[in-house]
Write an enzyme that holds these catalytic residues in place. Structure first.
Site, short mmCIF file in Angstrom:
data_model
loop_
_atom_site.label_atom_id
_atom_site.label_comp_id
_atom_site.label_asym_id
_atom_site.label_seq_id
_atom_site.Cartn_x
_atom_site.Cartn_y
_atom_site.Cartn_z
N GLU A 29 0.81 -0.86 -0.56
CA GLU A 29 0.14 -0.59 0.16
C GLU A 29 0.49 1.35 0.22
O GLU A 29 0.37 2.19 1.16
CB GLU A 29 -1.47 -0.19 1.12
CG GLU A 29 -1.99 -0.83 1.19
CD GLU A 29 -3.23 -1.03 2.37
OE1 GLU A 29 -2.79 -0.32 3.51
OE2 GLU A 29 -3.45 -2.00 2.37
N ASN A 33 1.83 -4.70 -3.65
CA ASN A 33 0.64 -5.50 -3.46
C ASN A 33 -0.32 -3.85 -2.60
O ASN A 33 0.48 -3.53 -1.79
CB ASN A 33 0.77 -6.13 -1.69
CG ASN A 33 -0.24 -7.17 -1.57
OD1 ASN A 33 -1.22 -7.98 -2.96
ND2 ASN A 33 -0.99 -7.13 -0.10
N HIS A 52 -9.93 -6.66 -2.33
CA HIS A 52 -11.24 -6.27 -0.72
C HIS A 52 -12.27 -5.26 -1.44
O HIS A 52 -12.64 -4.26 -1.86
CB HIS A 52 -10.62 -5.24 0.43
CG HIS A 52 -9.28 -6.51 1.58
ND1 HIS A 52 -9.62 -7.23 1.79
CD2 HIS A 52 -8.24 -5.84 1.30
CE1 HIS A 52 -8.55 -7.23 2.18
NE2 HIS A 52 -7.70 -7.43 2.23
N GLU A 90 -5.28 -10.68 -0.98
CA GLU A 90 -6.67 -11.26 0.16
C GLU A 90 -7.78 -10.10 -0.30
O GLU A 90 -8.79 -10.15 0.24
CB GLU A 90 -5.83 -10.07 0.41
CG GLU A 90 -4.89 -8.83 0.58
CD GLU A 90 -4.30 -7.85 1.12
OE1 GLU A 90 -4.72 -7.48 2.12
OE2 GLU A 90 -2.87 -7.97 1.42
N ASP A 134 -11.71 -10.74 -0.15
CA ASP A 134 -12.95 -10.74 0.20
C ASP A 134 -14.05 -9.98 -0.01
O ASP A 134 -13.94 -9.31 -0.68
CB ASP A 134 -12.65 -10.50 1.77
CG ASP A 134 -11.50 -9.32 3.09
OD1 ASP A 134 -12.55 -8.49 1.70
OD2 ASP A 134 -11.84 -9.42 3.58
C1 XIL Z 1 -5.80 -6.74 8.15
C2 XIL Z 1 -5.87 -8.17 9.70
O1 XIL Z 1 -6.70 -8.75 8.48
C3 XIL Z 1 -6.58 -7.63 10.90
O2 XIL Z 1 -6.43 -8.75 11.76
C4 XIL Z 1 -6.02 -6.35 11.20
O3 XIL Z 1 -6.29 -5.74 12.66
C5 XIL Z 1 -5.42 -5.29 10.04
O4 XIL Z 1 -4.64 -5.71 9.10
N1 XIL Z 1 -4.63 -4.97 4.14
C6 XIL Z 1 -3.57 -5.61 4.90
C7 XIL Z 1 -3.59 -6.51 5.17
O5 XIL Z 1 -3.18 -5.52 3.74
O6 XIL Z 1 -2.60 -6.46 6.08
C8 XIL Z 1 -4.99 -6.31 6.52
O7 XIL Z 1 -5.44 -7.25 7.54
C9 XIL Z 1 -6.17 -5.78 5.81
C10 XIL Z 1 -5.75 -5.08 4.03
#
Ligand code: XIL
Length: 352
Positions: free
Chosen positions: A162, A203, A239, A269, A271
Protein backbone atom coordinates in the site's frame (compact mmCIF):
# COMPACT_ATOMS: atom_id res chain seq x y z
CA UNK A 1 9.34 -69.14 13.51
CA UNK A 2 11.77 -69.32 10.61
CA UNK A 3 14.48 -66.73 10.11
CA UNK A 4 12.77 -64.99 7.24
CA UNK A 5 9.61 -64.36 9.28
CA UNK A 6 11.49 -63.06 12.29
CA UNK A 7 13.19 -60.63 9.95
CA UNK A 8 10.04 -59.58 8.05
CA UNK A 9 7.74 -58.93 11.03
CA UNK A 10 9.74 -56.06 12.53
CA UNK A 11 10.33 -54.62 9.05
CA UNK A 12 6.64 -54.58 8.14
CA UNK A 13 5.78 -53.17 11.59
CA UNK A 14 8.29 -50.39 11.04
CA UNK A 15 6.82 -49.70 7.61
CA UNK A 16 3.29 -49.44 9.02
CA UNK A 17 4.41 -47.14 11.84
CA UNK A 18 6.42 -45.10 9.36
CA UNK A 19 3.47 -44.81 7.01
CA UNK A 20 1.12 -43.79 9.84
CA UNK A 21 3.40 -41.13 11.19
CA UNK A 22 3.93 -39.56 7.78
CA UNK A 23 0.17 -39.69 7.11
CA UNK A 24 -0.29 -37.82 10.41
CA UNK A 25 1.36 -34.78 8.89
CA UNK A 26 -0.73 -34.75 5.74
CA UNK A 27 -4.06 -32.97 5.49
CA UNK A 28 -6.90 -35.30 6.40
CA UNK A 29 -8.57 -37.32 3.63
CA UNK A 30 -11.40 -35.42 2.03
CA UNK A 31 -14.79 -36.97 2.33
CA UNK A 32 -16.43 -37.12 -1.06
CA UNK A 33 -15.87 -33.74 -2.73
CA UNK A 34 -12.39 -32.78 -3.87
CA UNK A 35 -10.93 -29.75 -2.08
CA UNK A 36 -10.38 -26.36 -3.71
CA UNK A 37 -6.61 -26.61 -3.33
CA UNK A 38 -6.52 -29.79 -5.44
CA UNK A 39 -8.97 -28.56 -8.06
CA UNK A 40 -7.01 -25.33 -8.38
CA UNK A 41 -3.69 -27.12 -8.56
CA UNK A 42 -4.99 -29.26 -11.41
CA UNK A 43 -5.65 -25.99 -13.27
CA UNK A 44 -2.17 -24.64 -12.48
CA UNK A 45 -3.40 -22.21 -9.84
CA UNK A 46 -2.33 -21.94 -6.20
CA UNK A 47 -5.36 -21.40 -3.94
CA UNK A 48 -4.61 -19.81 -0.56
CA UNK A 49 -6.07 -18.25 2.56
CA UNK A 50 -4.92 -15.82 5.23
CA UNK A 51 -4.81 -17.45 8.65
CA UNK A 52 -3.79 -16.49 12.15
CA UNK A 53 -1.95 -18.26 14.93
CA UNK A 54 -4.62 -17.85 17.66
CA UNK A 55 -7.23 -19.68 15.57
CA UNK A 56 -4.81 -22.39 14.46
CA UNK A 57 -3.81 -22.98 18.08
CA UNK A 58 -7.32 -22.97 19.52
CA UNK A 59 -9.65 -24.36 16.91
CA UNK A 60 -9.44 -27.84 15.32
CA UNK A 61 -12.26 -27.11 12.84
CA UNK A 62 -10.38 -24.04 11.62
CA UNK A 63 -7.14 -26.01 11.28
CA UNK A 64 -8.74 -28.89 9.41
CA UNK A 65 -10.67 -26.65 7.01
CA UNK A 66 -7.59 -24.54 6.31
CA UNK A 67 -5.32 -27.49 5.57
CA UNK A 68 -7.91 -29.37 3.55
CA UNK A 69 -9.09 -26.55 1.30
CA UNK A 70 -6.08 -24.28 0.82
CA UNK A 71 -2.66 -24.94 -0.67
CA UNK A 72 -1.08 -21.71 0.57
CA UNK A 73 -1.15 -19.72 3.79
CA UNK A 74 -0.63 -15.99 4.28
CA UNK A 75 -0.04 -15.09 7.94
CA UNK A 76 -2.74 -12.47 8.58
CA UNK A 77 -0.72 -10.45 11.09
CA UNK A 78 2.20 -12.47 12.42
CA UNK A 79 4.87 -11.28 9.96
CA UNK A 80 4.04 -7.59 10.22
CA UNK A 81 6.52 -5.19 11.80
CA UNK A 82 4.56 -4.49 14.99
CA UNK A 83 3.75 -8.09 15.96
CA UNK A 84 7.33 -9.19 15.18
CA UNK A 85 9.17 -6.35 16.93
CA UNK A 86 8.04 -5.60 20.49
CA UNK A 87 11.18 -3.48 20.90
CA UNK A 88 14.02 -2.31 18.72
CA UNK A 89 16.31 -5.06 19.96
CA UNK A 90 13.87 -7.96 20.30
CA UNK A 91 12.08 -10.15 17.81
CA UNK A 92 9.04 -12.18 18.72
CA UNK A 93 9.16 -15.13 16.34
CA UNK A 94 6.93 -17.69 18.06
CA UNK A 95 3.64 -17.06 16.25
CA UNK A 96 5.25 -16.61 12.86
CA UNK A 97 7.32 -19.76 13.31
CA UNK A 98 4.21 -21.70 14.35
CA UNK A 99 2.33 -20.64 11.23
CA UNK A 100 5.18 -21.50 8.90
CA UNK A 101 5.60 -24.90 10.55
CA UNK A 102 1.86 -25.56 10.37
CA UNK A 103 1.91 -24.73 6.66
CA UNK A 104 4.88 -26.98 6.00
CA UNK A 105 3.32 -29.89 7.89
CA UNK A 106 0.13 -29.41 5.87
CA UNK A 107 1.92 -29.30 2.51
CA UNK A 108 1.09 -25.60 2.07
CA UNK A 109 3.22 -22.79 0.65
CA UNK A 110 3.63 -19.56 2.64
CA UNK A 111 3.26 -16.00 1.36
CA UNK A 112 5.25 -13.54 3.47
CA UNK A 113 3.11 -10.52 4.37
CA UNK A 114 4.45 -7.86 4.75
CA UNK A 115 7.83 -6.17 5.19
CA UNK A 116 7.06 -2.45 4.76
CA UNK A 117 3.67 -0.91 5.50
CA UNK A 118 2.27 2.28 7.03
CA UNK A 119 0.11 0.33 9.51
CA UNK A 120 0.74 -2.09 12.37
CA UNK A 121 4.13 -0.60 13.12
CA UNK A 122 5.32 -0.64 16.75
CA UNK A 123 5.07 2.48 18.91
CA UNK A 124 8.82 2.58 19.53
CA UNK A 125 9.22 2.97 15.76
CA UNK A 126 6.45 5.46 14.99
CA UNK A 127 7.16 7.64 18.02
CA UNK A 128 10.96 7.48 17.88
CA UNK A 129 12.91 10.47 16.62
CA UNK A 130 15.22 8.62 14.28
CA UNK A 131 17.39 10.29 11.69
CA UNK A 132 17.03 9.23 8.07
CA UNK A 133 20.18 7.11 8.30
CA UNK A 134 18.95 5.42 11.48
CA UNK A 135 15.56 4.65 9.98
CA UNK A 136 17.22 3.18 6.91
CA UNK A 137 19.36 0.93 9.02
CA UNK A 138 16.37 -0.14 11.14
CA UNK A 139 14.48 -1.07 7.97
CA UNK A 140 17.45 -2.86 6.43
CA UNK A 141 18.07 -4.83 9.61
CA UNK A 142 14.37 -5.70 9.85
CA UNK A 143 14.00 -6.90 6.27
CA UNK A 144 17.21 -8.90 6.31
CA UNK A 145 16.38 -10.54 9.65
CA UNK A 146 12.85 -11.54 8.62
CA UNK A 147 13.53 -12.64 5.05
CA UNK A 148 16.79 -14.29 6.11
CA UNK A 149 15.13 -16.30 8.88
CA UNK A 150 12.67 -17.87 6.44
CA UNK A 151 15.02 -18.13 3.47
CA UNK A 152 14.13 -21.26 1.51
CA UNK A 153 10.86 -21.65 3.47
CA UNK A 154 8.94 -18.54 2.36
CA UNK A 155 9.25 -18.24 -1.39
CA UNK A 156 7.20 -15.08 -1.98
CA UNK A 157 7.07 -11.76 -0.14
CA UNK A 158 4.80 -8.73 -0.19
CA UNK A 159 7.77 -6.42 0.20
CA UNK A 160 5.95 -3.08 0.10
CA UNK A 161 2.27 -2.90 0.97
CA UNK A 162 0.00 0.00 0.00
CA UNK A 163 2.69 2.51 -0.97
CA UNK A 164 0.33 4.45 -3.26
CA UNK A 165 -2.47 6.65 -1.91
CA UNK A 166 -6.06 6.39 -3.16
CA UNK A 167 -5.61 9.35 -5.56
CA UNK A 168 -2.54 7.78 -7.16
CA UNK A 169 0.10 9.91 -5.42
CA UNK A 170 2.80 8.40 -3.20
CA UNK A 171 1.38 7.59 0.23
CA UNK A 172 2.71 9.94 2.90
CA UNK A 173 3.85 7.21 5.28
CA UNK A 174 6.50 7.18 7.95
CA UNK A 175 8.85 5.57 5.44
CA UNK A 176 8.13 8.01 2.62
CA UNK A 177 8.36 11.08 4.79
CA UNK A 178 11.53 10.18 6.61
CA UNK A 179 13.49 8.17 4.04
CA UNK A 180 12.02 9.51 0.81
CA UNK A 181 10.54 7.66 -2.20
CA UNK A 182 13.65 5.50 -2.47
CA UNK A 183 12.52 3.50 0.57
CA UNK A 184 10.70 1.30 -1.94
CA UNK A 185 13.66 0.32 -4.08
CA UNK A 186 15.84 -0.08 -0.98
CA UNK A 187 13.29 -2.48 0.54
CA UNK A 188 13.25 -4.64 -2.59
CA UNK A 189 17.04 -4.60 -2.79
CA UNK A 190 17.46 -5.64 0.86
CA UNK A 191 14.86 -8.40 0.54
CA UNK A 192 16.65 -9.70 -2.55
CA UNK A 193 20.00 -9.69 -0.78
CA UNK A 194 18.48 -11.70 2.09
CA UNK A 195 16.96 -14.33 -0.24
CA UNK A 196 17.97 -14.10 -3.90
CA UNK A 197 15.52 -16.90 -4.79
CA UNK A 198 12.39 -15.31 -3.31
CA UNK A 199 9.76 -13.72 -5.56
CA UNK A 200 9.23 -10.13 -4.49
CA UNK A 201 5.87 -8.36 -4.86
CA UNK A 202 4.39 -4.90 -4.54
CA UNK A 203 0.88 -5.33 -3.02
CA UNK A 204 -2.05 -2.87 -2.95
CA UNK A 205 -5.84 -2.43 -2.89
CA UNK A 206 -8.18 -0.66 -5.32
CA UNK A 207 -5.59 -1.02 -8.05
CA UNK A 208 -6.94 -4.24 -9.53
CA UNK A 209 -8.83 -2.77 -12.48
CA UNK A 210 -8.47 0.55 -14.31
CA UNK A 211 -8.13 4.08 -12.95
CA UNK A 212 -5.66 6.53 -11.43
CA UNK A 213 -4.44 4.24 -8.66
CA UNK A 214 -4.00 1.22 -10.91
CA UNK A 215 -2.04 3.42 -13.36
CA UNK A 216 0.10 4.77 -10.53
CA UNK A 217 0.94 1.23 -9.36
CA UNK A 218 1.73 0.20 -12.94
CA UNK A 219 4.01 3.21 -13.41
CA UNK A 220 5.73 2.68 -10.07
CA UNK A 221 6.54 -1.00 -10.63
CA UNK A 222 7.50 -0.45 -14.28
CA UNK A 223 9.91 2.29 -13.28
CA UNK A 224 11.45 0.05 -10.60
CA UNK A 225 11.90 -2.82 -13.04
CA UNK A 226 13.34 -0.55 -15.74
CA UNK A 227 15.96 0.65 -13.30
CA UNK A 228 16.96 -2.93 -12.42
CA UNK A 229 15.30 -3.14 -9.00
CA UNK A 230 14.58 -6.80 -8.13
CA UNK A 231 10.78 -6.87 -8.31
CA UNK A 232 8.84 -9.76 -9.78
CA UNK A 233 5.15 -9.30 -9.20
CA UNK A 234 2.14 -7.21 -8.25
CA UNK A 235 -0.34 -8.33 -5.61
CA UNK A 236 -3.97 -7.31 -6.12
CA UNK A 237 -5.65 -7.38 -2.73
CA UNK A 238 -9.27 -7.41 -4.01
CA UNK A 239 -11.10 -6.36 -0.85
CA UNK A 240 -14.44 -5.63 -2.52
CA UNK A 241 -18.14 -5.51 -1.73
CA UNK A 242 -21.23 -6.73 -3.54
CA UNK A 243 -21.93 -3.04 -4.35
CA UNK A 244 -18.48 -2.06 -5.51
CA UNK A 245 -16.03 -4.24 -7.40
CA UNK A 246 -13.88 -3.88 -10.50
CA UNK A 247 -15.09 -5.14 -13.88
CA UNK A 248 -13.68 -8.41 -15.17
CA UNK A 249 -12.41 -6.83 -18.40
CA UNK A 250 -10.58 -4.11 -16.45
CA UNK A 251 -8.85 -6.62 -14.19
CA UNK A 252 -7.97 -8.82 -17.16
CA UNK A 253 -6.60 -5.78 -19.01
CA UNK A 254 -4.50 -4.76 -16.03
CA UNK A 255 -3.10 -8.29 -15.67
CA UNK A 256 -2.29 -8.24 -19.37
CA UNK A 257 -0.38 -4.96 -19.32
CA UNK A 258 1.52 -6.17 -16.24
CA UNK A 259 2.38 -9.40 -18.10
CA UNK A 260 3.62 -7.40 -21.07
CA UNK A 261 5.86 -5.43 -18.70
CA UNK A 262 7.27 -8.67 -17.29
CA UNK A 263 5.31 -8.99 -14.03
CA UNK A 264 3.63 -11.91 -12.33
CA UNK A 265 0.35 -11.11 -10.55
CA UNK A 266 -1.54 -12.69 -7.65
CA UNK A 267 -4.94 -12.05 -6.14
CA UNK A 268 -3.70 -11.74 -2.58
CA UNK A 269 -6.49 -10.84 -0.14
CA UNK A 270 -9.91 -11.34 -1.68
CA UNK A 271 -13.10 -10.95 0.29
CA UNK A 272 -16.52 -9.71 -0.81
CA UNK A 273 -18.28 -7.95 2.05
CA UNK A 274 -22.05 -7.80 2.32
CA UNK A 275 -24.27 -5.45 4.32
CA UNK A 276 -25.68 -7.67 7.09
CA UNK A 277 -27.91 -9.58 7.31
CA UNK A 278 -26.83 -11.16 4.04
CA UNK A 279 -29.81 -11.99 1.81
CA UNK A 280 -29.74 -14.96 -0.52
CA UNK A 281 -29.69 -12.51 -3.43
CA UNK A 282 -26.54 -10.84 -2.08
CA UNK A 283 -24.89 -14.21 -1.48
CA UNK A 284 -25.60 -15.08 -5.11
CA UNK A 285 -24.02 -11.80 -6.27
CA UNK A 286 -21.05 -12.56 -4.04
CA UNK A 287 -20.71 -16.01 -5.61
CA UNK A 288 -20.72 -14.49 -9.07
CA UNK A 289 -18.01 -11.94 -8.16
CA UNK A 290 -15.75 -14.63 -6.71
CA UNK A 291 -16.31 -16.90 -9.69
CA UNK A 292 -15.55 -14.08 -12.12
CA UNK A 293 -12.27 -13.16 -10.43
CA UNK A 294 -11.06 -16.77 -10.29
CA UNK A 295 -11.94 -17.04 -13.96
CA UNK A 296 -9.99 -13.90 -14.83
CA UNK A 297 -6.99 -15.27 -12.95
CA UNK A 298 -7.24 -18.67 -14.66
CA UNK A 299 -7.30 -16.94 -18.04
CA UNK A 300 -4.24 -14.79 -17.32
CA UNK A 301 -1.02 -16.78 -17.84
CA UNK A 302 0.83 -14.50 -15.36
CA UNK A 303 -1.77 -14.91 -12.55
CA UNK A 304 -0.17 -17.48 -10.28
CA UNK A 305 -2.28 -17.61 -7.14
CA UNK A 306 -5.62 -16.69 -5.66
CA UNK A 307 -5.85 -16.01 -1.92
CA UNK A 308 -8.89 -15.21 0.23
CA UNK A 309 -8.47 -13.07 3.34
CA UNK A 310 -9.59 -15.62 5.92
CA UNK A 311 -11.09 -19.06 6.24
CA UNK A 312 -14.52 -18.48 7.77
CA UNK A 313 -16.97 -15.61 8.32
CA UNK A 314 -16.55 -16.38 12.03
CA UNK A 315 -13.05 -14.87 11.91
CA UNK A 316 -12.66 -12.01 9.48
CA UNK A 317 -11.37 -8.45 9.67
CA UNK A 318 -14.49 -7.13 7.88
CA UNK A 319 -16.94 -6.55 10.78
CA UNK A 320 -14.26 -4.70 12.75
CA UNK A 321 -13.17 -2.45 9.87
CA UNK A 322 -16.45 -2.02 7.95
CA UNK A 323 -19.17 -1.70 10.60
CA UNK A 324 -22.43 -3.33 9.50
CA UNK A 325 -20.70 -5.51 6.91
CA UNK A 326 -19.57 -9.14 7.05
CA UNK A 327 -20.11 -12.55 5.44
CA UNK A 328 -17.23 -11.95 3.00
CA UNK A 329 -15.58 -15.38 2.80
CA UNK A 330 -16.18 -18.87 1.38
CA UNK A 331 -17.23 -20.63 4.61
CA UNK A 332 -19.98 -19.31 6.87
CA UNK A 333 -19.74 -18.89 10.65
CA UNK A 334 -20.44 -22.62 11.12
CA UNK A 335 -17.90 -23.71 8.54
CA UNK A 336 -20.59 -24.64 6.01
CA UNK A 337 -19.59 -23.93 2.42
CA UNK A 338 -21.34 -20.91 0.87
CA UNK A 339 -22.60 -20.40 -2.64
CA UNK A 340 -19.33 -18.62 -3.45
CA UNK A 341 -17.50 -21.81 -2.57
CA UNK A 342 -19.56 -23.95 -4.93
CA UNK A 343 -19.32 -21.41 -7.74
CA UNK A 344 -15.51 -21.54 -7.50
CA UNK A 345 -15.48 -25.32 -7.08
CA UNK A 346 -17.67 -25.79 -10.16
CA UNK A 347 -15.57 -23.39 -12.21
CA UNK A 348 -12.34 -25.16 -11.23
CA UNK A 349 -13.95 -28.51 -12.01
CA UNK A 350 -14.89 -27.28 -15.48
CA UNK A 351 -18.62 -27.42 -14.70
CA UNK A 352 -19.55 -23.78 -15.37
C1 XIL B 1 -5.74 -6.76 8.47
C2 XIL B 1 -5.95 -7.98 9.36
O1 XIL B 1 -6.87 -8.84 8.72
C3 XIL B 1 -6.48 -7.54 10.70
O2 XIL B 1 -6.54 -8.65 11.60
C4 XIL B 1 -5.59 -6.45 11.30
O3 XIL B 1 -6.17 -5.97 12.49
C5 XIL B 1 -5.42 -5.31 10.31
O4 XIL B 1 -4.92 -5.80 9.10
N1 XIL B 1 -4.79 -4.98 3.77
C6 XIL B 1 -3.72 -5.73 4.17
C7 XIL B 1 -3.84 -6.64 5.34
O5 XIL B 1 -2.69 -5.74 3.48
O6 XIL B 1 -2.64 -6.78 6.05
C8 XIL B 1 -4.94 -6.19 6.27
O7 XIL B 1 -5.09 -7.19 7.28
C9 XIL B 1 -6.22 -5.96 5.51
C10 XIL B 1 -6.04 -4.88 4.48
Amino acid sequence: MNRLLTLLIPISFALIVGACSSVDEEPPEEEGEPALRDLAQARGLMFGAAADAPQINANPQYRVTLAREFGALTPENELKFGPLRPSRVTFSWDNADALVTFAENSGMKVRGHTLVWHQQNPFWLTSGSFTRAQLMSILEEHIKAVVGRYRGRIGKWDVVNEGIADNGSMRQSLWFERIGPEYIELAFQWAHEADPDALLYYNDYSAEGSGAKSNAVFNLVSDLKNRGVPIHGVGMQMHVSTDFFPGAADVAGNMQRLAAAGFLVDITEMDVRILLPASSGELAVQGEIYRTMVDVCLDAPNCMSFTVWGVTDAHSWIPGFFPGFGAGLLFDENYATKLAYSRIRDLLSGLN
